[in-house]
Write a protein that holds these residues in place. Structure first.
Motif, short mmCIF file in Angstrom:
data_model
loop_
_atom_site.label_atom_id
_atom_site.label_comp_id
_atom_site.label_asym_id
_atom_site.label_seq_id
_atom_site.Cartn_x
_atom_site.Cartn_y
_atom_site.Cartn_z
N GLU A 32 -74.56 -31.73 -12.44
CA GLU A 32 -75.22 -33.70 -13.52
C GLU A 32 -75.48 -34.01 -11.31
N LEU A 33 -76.03 -34.38 -11.60
CA LEU A 33 -76.80 -35.46 -10.05
C LEU A 33 -76.48 -37.02 -10.84
N GLY A 34 -75.00 -36.66 -11.28
CA GLY A 34 -74.67 -38.73 -12.02
C GLY A 34 -75.87 -39.16 -12.31
N VAL A 35 -75.31 -40.83 -12.51
CA VAL A 35 -76.39 -40.86 -13.61
C VAL A 35 -77.66 -42.34 -12.90
N LEU A 36 -78.75 -42.04 -14.00
CA LEU A 36 -79.62 -42.25 -13.42
C LEU A 36 -80.03 -44.24 -14.07
N HIS A 37 -80.24 -45.51 -13.00
CA HIS A 37 -80.47 -46.75 -13.90
C HIS A 37 -81.62 -46.92 -14.09
N VAL A 38 -82.46 -47.48 -15.44
CA VAL A 38 -83.33 -47.51 -15.71
C VAL A 38 -83.50 -48.74 -16.33
N PRO A 39 -83.86 -49.81 -16.53
CA PRO A 39 -83.67 -51.22 -17.04
C PRO A 39 -85.01 -51.56 -16.97
N SER A 40 -85.67 -51.01 -17.07
CA SER A 40 -86.99 -51.74 -17.12
C SER A 40 -87.80 -51.24 -18.09
N GLY A 41 -86.84 -49.82 -18.43
CA GLY A 41 -87.27 -49.13 -19.43
C GLY A 41 -88.41 -48.34 -19.12
N ARG A 42 -89.07 -48.49 -17.62
CA ARG A 42 -89.96 -47.34 -17.59
C ARG A 42 -89.61 -46.23 -16.85
N LEU A 43 -89.32 -44.84 -17.04
CA LEU A 43 -88.74 -43.59 -15.84
C LEU A 43 -90.26 -43.21 -15.66
N GLU A 44 -90.18 -43.45 -14.07
CA GLU A 44 -91.35 -42.54 -13.76
C GLU A 44 -90.85 -41.35 -12.49
N ALA A 45 -91.42 -39.97 -12.89
CA ALA A 45 -91.15 -38.62 -12.25
C ALA A 45 -92.49 -39.29 -10.98
N SER A 46 -92.00 -38.29 -10.10
CA SER A 46 -92.70 -38.21 -8.36
C SER A 46 -91.64 -37.78 -7.60
N ASP A 47 -92.87 -37.40 -6.48
CA ASP A 47 -92.73 -36.39 -5.28
C ASP A 47 -91.70 -38.08 -4.25
N PRO A 48 -90.72 -38.39 -3.96
CA PRO A 48 -90.08 -39.64 -3.62
C PRO A 48 -91.08 -40.07 -2.38
N TYR A 49 -90.86 -38.99 -1.35
CA TYR A 49 -91.55 -38.82 -0.12
C TYR A 49 -93.02 -39.64 0.28
N VAL A 50 -93.85 -38.84 -0.67
CA VAL A 50 -95.24 -39.05 -1.12
C VAL A 50 -94.83 -40.30 -1.82
N SER A 51 -95.23 -39.84 -3.15
CA SER A 51 -96.02 -41.20 -4.33
C SER A 51 -94.75 -42.02 -4.94
#
Length: 229
Positions: A32-51
């Motif tokens: 488990e990597l903790g909890v992710l908060h997505v209040p906008s209802g839009r979940l993004e998958a990315s390379d966080p350092y680039v995109s």
């Protein structure tokens, strides 16, 4: 178009399966990597350092969800000496079994055709999930703020006391609703990694996953390199 109309995912799927799942070349653990908060209802998958702020975005019910990293032991002796991240997953519901695994479809896109998938292009050896609205806001910050932020993320990602080696859960600077970023090393490193969704028997979205082509790599090899951002 919703993800439930996407083509079925025809390849074996091993996310969140411990031990040695049938058909998987490697023993696995998941963490488990903790909890992710997505209040906008839009979940993004990315390379966080680039995109970050420009990745694949999937609509989900607004809320907070647990994140998991599935890790495969690719050592020849299966002795735990060579772990590689095989999936990064956000779990929306765990109250029903997975009845369908589908190719993910980002908001505003059409279902992919045969031999094509949407996914995450990686150039910094890392994948992540975040609230898309907060990620977009952070991506517009000044370069010096982003550089300092990236340095802090890297420090935590390298700190095994945080969430284990090669992974982290960090707040997004300036986010008003507690939005955060869950990130992990991308298996073998840079590349293009498929976005996959899981569903129950009624088509309800259960989870969103980035397949890092470790446990499932041999089942994608004929098409690896195809895909769409």
């Amino acid at each position: 178009m919703t993800t439930t109309t996407a083509p079925l995912h025809s390849r074996p799927f091993f996310a969140l399966q411990g031990g040695r799942p049938e058909g998987c070349a490697y023993p696995q653990t998941f963490h488990e990597l903790g909890v992710l908060h997505v209040p906008s209802g839009r979940l993004e998958a990315s390379d966080p350092y680039v995109s970050l702020g420009a990745g694949c975005t999937v609509p989900v019910p607004p809320g907070s969800y647990p994140v998991f990293v599935t890790v495969a032991d690719v050592s020849e002796a299966a002795d735990g000496s060579h772990p590689r991240e095989s999936y990064l997953s956000v779990v929306l519901h765990d109250d029903a079994p997975v009845a369908a695994v589908r190719l993910g479809v980002p908001e505003g896109e059409r279902a992919p055709g045969e031999g094509v998938w949407y996914g995450v292009g990686v150039d910094a050896g890392t994948v992540a999930f975040a609230d898309a609205q907060a990620a977009e806001a952070l991506s517009r910050r000044a370069d010096d703020v982003l550089e300092e932020t990236h340095d802090r993320w890297m420090e935590l990602q390298d700190d095994p006391r945080h969430h284990g080696s090669n992974r982290a859960n960090v707040p997004l600077p300036g986010a008003a609703g507690g939005e955060n970023l869950a990130l992990a090393h991308s298996g073998w490193g840079d590349g293009f990694y498929p976005l996959v969704t899981t569903h129950d028997a009624d088509g309800r979205l259960l989870g969103v996953h980035i397949d890092l082509l470790v446990a499932s790599a041999t089942h994608w090899k004929d098409e690896r390199g195809d895909g769409e951002r």
